[in-house]
Design an enzyme around this catalytic site. Structure first.
Site, PDB file in Angstrom:
ATOM      1  N   LYS A 179      27.609 109.143  17.671  1.00 25.38           N
ATOM      2  CA  LYS A 179      29.029 109.361  17.998  1.00 25.38           C
ATOM      3  C   LYS A 179      29.472 108.218  18.889  1.00 25.38           C
ATOM      4  CE  LYS A 179      32.313 112.426  17.319  1.00 25.38           C
ATOM      5  NZ  LYS A 179      32.447 113.389  16.202  1.00 25.38           N
ATOM      6  N   ASP A 203      37.454 110.768  14.212  1.00 26.41           N
ATOM      7  CA  ASP A 203      37.391 112.007  15.005  1.00 26.41           C
ATOM      8  C   ASP A 203      38.758 112.067  15.699  1.00 26.41           C
ATOM      9  OD1 ASP A 203      35.317 114.185  15.951  1.00 26.41           O
ATOM     10  OD2 ASP A 203      36.343 113.588  17.789  1.00 26.41           O
TER      11      ASP A 203
HETATM   12  P1  NDP Z   1      43.163 114.732  15.403  1.00 27.49           P
HETATM   13  O1  NDP Z   1      43.278 113.651  16.398  1.00 27.49           O
HETATM   14  O2  NDP Z   1      43.661 114.513  14.022  1.00 27.49           O
HETATM   15  O3  NDP Z   1      43.856 116.067  15.951  1.00 27.49           O
HETATM   16  C1  NDP Z   1      43.450 116.627  17.150  1.00 27.49           C
HETATM   17  C2  NDP Z   1      44.317 117.842  17.433  1.00 27.49           C
HETATM   18  O4  NDP Z   1      43.766 118.545  18.540  1.00 27.49           O
HETATM   19  C3  NDP Z   1      45.730 117.464  17.824  1.00 27.49           C
HETATM   20  O5  NDP Z   1      46.599 118.485  17.447  1.00 27.49           O
HETATM   21  C4  NDP Z   1      45.602 117.342  19.342  1.00 27.49           C
HETATM   22  O6  NDP Z   1      46.823 117.514  20.029  1.00 27.49           O
HETATM   23  C5  NDP Z   1      44.680 118.490  19.652  1.00 27.49           C
HETATM   24  N1  NDP Z   1      43.937 118.191  20.882  1.00 27.49           N
HETATM   25  C6  NDP Z   1      43.175 117.098  21.135  1.00 27.49           C
HETATM   26  N2  NDP Z   1      42.685 117.138  22.380  1.00 27.49           N
HETATM   27  C7  NDP Z   1      43.171 118.269  22.920  1.00 27.49           C
HETATM   28  C8  NDP Z   1      43.015 118.867  24.178  1.00 27.49           C
HETATM   29  N3  NDP Z   1      42.271 118.282  25.145  1.00 27.49           N
HETATM   30  N4  NDP Z   1      43.639 120.045  24.385  1.00 27.49           N
HETATM   31  C9  NDP Z   1      44.392 120.634  23.423  1.00 27.49           C
HETATM   32  N5  NDP Z   1      44.580 120.105  22.205  1.00 27.49           N
HETATM   33  C10 NDP Z   1      43.964 118.940  21.965  1.00 27.49           C
HETATM   34  O7  NDP Z   1      41.594 115.117  15.375  1.00 27.49           O
HETATM   35  P2  NDP Z   1      40.785 115.935  14.291  1.00 27.49           P
HETATM   36  O8  NDP Z   1      41.642 116.946  13.631  1.00 27.49           O
HETATM   37  O9  NDP Z   1      40.049 114.964  13.473  1.00 27.49           O
HETATM   38  O10 NDP Z   1      39.694 116.660  15.222  1.00 27.49           O
HETATM   39  C11 NDP Z   1      39.883 117.970  15.728  1.00 27.49           C
HETATM   40  C12 NDP Z   1      38.541 118.568  16.079  1.00 27.49           C
HETATM   41  O11 NDP Z   1      37.721 118.615  14.904  1.00 27.49           O
HETATM   42  C13 NDP Z   1      37.721 117.810  17.114  1.00 27.49           C
HETATM   43  O12 NDP Z   1      36.966 118.726  17.868  1.00 27.49           O
HETATM   44  C14 NDP Z   1      36.772 116.972  16.254  1.00 27.49           C
HETATM   45  O13 NDP Z   1      35.608 116.616  16.963  1.00 27.49           O
HETATM   46  C15 NDP Z   1      36.475 117.976  15.154  1.00 27.49           C
HETATM   47  N6  NDP Z   1      35.961 117.432  13.913  1.00 27.49           N
HETATM   48  C16 NDP Z   1      36.645 116.477  13.226  1.00 27.49           C
HETATM   49  C17 NDP Z   1      36.156 115.997  12.037  1.00 27.49           C
HETATM   50  C18 NDP Z   1      36.912 115.026  11.215  1.00 27.49           C
HETATM   51  O14 NDP Z   1      36.457 114.740  10.094  1.00 27.49           O
HETATM   52  N7  NDP Z   1      38.032 114.492  11.642  1.00 27.49           N
HETATM   53  C19 NDP Z   1      34.876 116.471  11.494  1.00 27.49           C
HETATM   54  C20 NDP Z   1      34.277 117.547  12.248  1.00 27.49           C
HETATM   55  C21 NDP Z   1      34.811 117.969  13.421  1.00 27.49           C
HETATM   56  P3  NDP Z   1      47.579 116.223  20.655  1.00 27.49           P
HETATM   57  O15 NDP Z   1      48.172 115.521  19.484  1.00 27.49           O
HETATM   58  O16 NDP Z   1      48.548 116.769  21.602  1.00 27.49           O
HETATM   59  O17 NDP Z   1      46.500 115.409  21.322  1.00 27.49           O
HETATM   60  O1  2IT Z   2      32.364 115.578  14.122  1.00 35.00           O
HETATM   61  C1  2IT Z   2      32.252 115.113  12.969  1.00 35.00           C
HETATM   62  O2  2IT Z   2      31.437 115.577  12.168  1.00 35.00           O
HETATM   63  C2  2IT Z   2      33.134 114.011  12.574  1.00 35.00           C
HETATM   64  N1  2IT Z   2      33.990 113.617  13.353  1.00 35.00           N
HETATM   65  C3  2IT Z   2      32.956 113.355  11.232  1.00 35.00           C
HETATM   66  C4  2IT Z   2      31.821 112.369  11.258  1.00 35.00           C
HETATM   67  C5  2IT Z   2      31.671 111.519  10.022  1.00 35.00           C
HETATM   68  O3  2IT Z   2      30.824 110.635  10.093  1.00 35.00           O
HETATM   69  O4  2IT Z   2      32.352 111.738   9.017  1.00 35.00           O
END
Ligand code: NDP
Ligand code: 2IT
Length: 450
Positions: A130, A170
């Site tokens: 990461k 992420d």
């Molecule tokens: P994005 O940046 O696309 O979206 C993040 C969302 O979460 C936004 O709505 C953001 O709001 C909100 N958010 C972020 N930080 C905070 C906080 N401290 N408190 C409240 N709301 C918050 O990210 P993703 O959708 O990609 O990721 C979301 C989650 O999913 C994370 O935990 C990530 O690790 C996990 N994840 C993502 C993967 C991926 O493929 N993208 C894979 C597996 C897990 P705001 O815009 O106001 O910051």
């Molecule tokens: O938390 C996660 O699994 C991710 N942000 C995606 C990682 C990846 O390599 O696609």
């Protein structure tokens, strides 16, 4: 036995805390895994003698670097970049990059640690890693984001590669950022390779990668519900966040006939009692991915309620999908969800529930799918993107979606296999931790003391 176990976990955690001071999220993630694994390791002394748990909790390598960049007004900014190369026993380091002002070493170490088990659960050959930066993309122009990404990759490029370490997105890192970083890597290395996943479809990306994490979390919920002869159709769902994972979890929930009544961002949440339909979701896509606005505008546009500074867990629902960030559900939220009749929680985010909240879910015997199992669909399709890049052949949408679905079904089966205690109840936390551990641990044993 219980006493012996207690001593072991306390001793083990005391060493982890002393060695990694101040990294509370990392301690939290390691403690949860250690609690699941210690009894298993007692029964399988080969892992104990080889100190696999101690070794798996220590990153293979950590890279920390300066990221200087110049804003549109000519002012210089200095951010900090990181890449945690946690474990490469079963494949190249693999995991996302997070750009968010709260990013620090402990948060990235927790994410890298979780990634090791998650990636193993997918059955694809990917180690865990990461990275990211305390850079805040909010309010920055495209050019500022580009200059930051180029500076970040100028250093990172010497540490990554398609057979070494393959970053992805992420929080704060989506298609735009991956594009800028890929362009800089290609320019410096003079190589067009699969060094990053989440690429655009025209330049080596995979269909379904943007959708994969959200879709996967819903497929995982479907599998959990099936164990109780239930289905997604007709369920009321609470979703948090409004980024990549939330958007596609919502899309799949709508297609499967659920009613999604909330979305949120770090400023607050919206409650739409009629449900978010396709047209309203398209508004969210445009709002969040193009205009990069706040979720509050949804409430203004559709005349529904907006709750400033609050999380959506007090809205009654059948199923909950935390898709924003770590520790967004605390003990009291978990109790409220259970009291209001929520029977399934599928975590799109990484570690969104505090340890106390997890205890409530497991104590209440609801269907609780922890992030490392439920959100593995994203990295799984990243693994499929790597396979397509190696073959230099793109696959069709149906094929990738089918493979994603099958991987989520398999992860669910693994959780049931290692998380059942003989009764009807499945402890998915235990199942995911043990199920993810075995392949990595056996690979580490086979590869000697490295
Ligand atoms: P994005 O940046 O696309 O979206 C993040 C969302 O979460 C936004 O709505 C953001 O709001 C909100 N958010 C972020 N930080 C905070 C906080 N401290 N408190 C409240 N709301 C918050 O990210 P993703 O959708 O990609 O990721 C979301 C989650 O999913 C994370 O935990 C990530 O690790 C996990 N994840 C993502 C993967 C991926 O493929 N993208 C894979 C597996 C897990 P705001 O815009 O106001 O910051
Ligand atoms: O938390 C996660 O699994 C991710 N942000 C995606 C990682 C990846 O390599 O696609």
């Amino acid at each position: 036995m219980a006493d012996l176990l207690n001593v072991n976990i306390n001793d083990f955690m005391a060493k982890i805390i002393a060695k990694n001071p101040g990294e509370s999220e990392f301690h939290q993630a390691v403690q949860e895994v250690a609690e699941s694994l210690l009894p298993y390791i007692e029964e399988h002394p080969k892992y104990k003698h080889a100190k696999i748990l101690e070794r798996i909790s220590e990153p293979e390598r950590i890279i920390i670097f300066r990221v200087p960049w110049v804003d549109d007004n000519g002012e210089i900014h200095i951010n900090r970049g990181y890449r945690i190369e946690m474990n490469s026993a079963i494949g190249p380091f693999k995991g996302g990059l997070r750009f968010h002002p709260t990013v620090n070493l402990g948060i990235l170490k927790f994410l890298a640690f979780e990634q090791v088990f998650k990636n193993s659960l997918t059955t694809l050959p990917m180690g865990g890693g990461k990275g990211g930066s305390d850079f805040d993309p909010k309010g920055k122009s495209d050019n500022e984001v580009m200059r930051f990404c180029q500076s970040f990759m100028t250093e990172l490029q010497r540490h990554v590669g398609p057979d070494t370490d393959v970053p992805a997105g992420d929080i704060g890192v989506g298609g735009r950022e991956i594009g800028y970083m890929f362009g800089q890597y290609k320019r410096i290395r003079n190589e067009f390779t699969g060094v990053l996943t989440g690429k655009g479809l025209e330049w080596g990306g995979s269909v379904i990668r943007p959708e994969a994490t959200g879709y996967g979390a819903v497929y995982f919920a479907e599998e959990m519900l099936k164990t109780r002869n239930e289905e997604i159709k007709g369920k009321t769902a609470v979703v948090s966040g409004s980024g990549n994972v939330s958007q596609y979890a919502t899309e799949k929930l709508i297609v499967l006939g659920a009613k999604v009544v909330t979305l949120s961002d770090s400023s607050g949440y919206v409650f739409d009692p009629d449900g978010i339909d396709r047209e309203k979701l398209d508004f969210v896509f445009e709002l969040k991915n193009i205009r990069r606005g706040r979720i509050k505008e949804y409430a203004e546009h559709y005349g529904v309620k907006y709750f400033e500074g609050q999380t959506p867990w007090n809205i009654p629902c059948d199923v909950a999908f935390p898709c924003a960030t770590q520790n967004e559900i605390n003990e009291s939220d978990a109790k409220t969800l259970c009291r209001n009749g929520c029977t399934a929680v599928s975590e799109g985010a990484n570690m969104p529930s505090t340890p106390e909240a997890v205890e409530v879910f497991i104590g209440s015997k609801i269907l609780y799918g922890p992030g490392k199992a439920a959100n593995a669909g994203g990295v799984a399709v990243s693994g499929l993107e790597m396979a397509q890049n190696s073959m230099r052949l793109p696959w069709f949408r149906e094929e990738v979606d089918q493979r994603l679905k099958q991987i989520m079904v398999n992860i669910h089966e693994t959780c049931v296999k290692y998380g059942s205690d003989g009764s009807d109840f499945v402890n998915y936390v235990k199942g995911a931790n043990i199920g993810g551990f075995i392949k990595v641990a056996d690979a580490m044993l086979a590869q000697g003391i490295v």
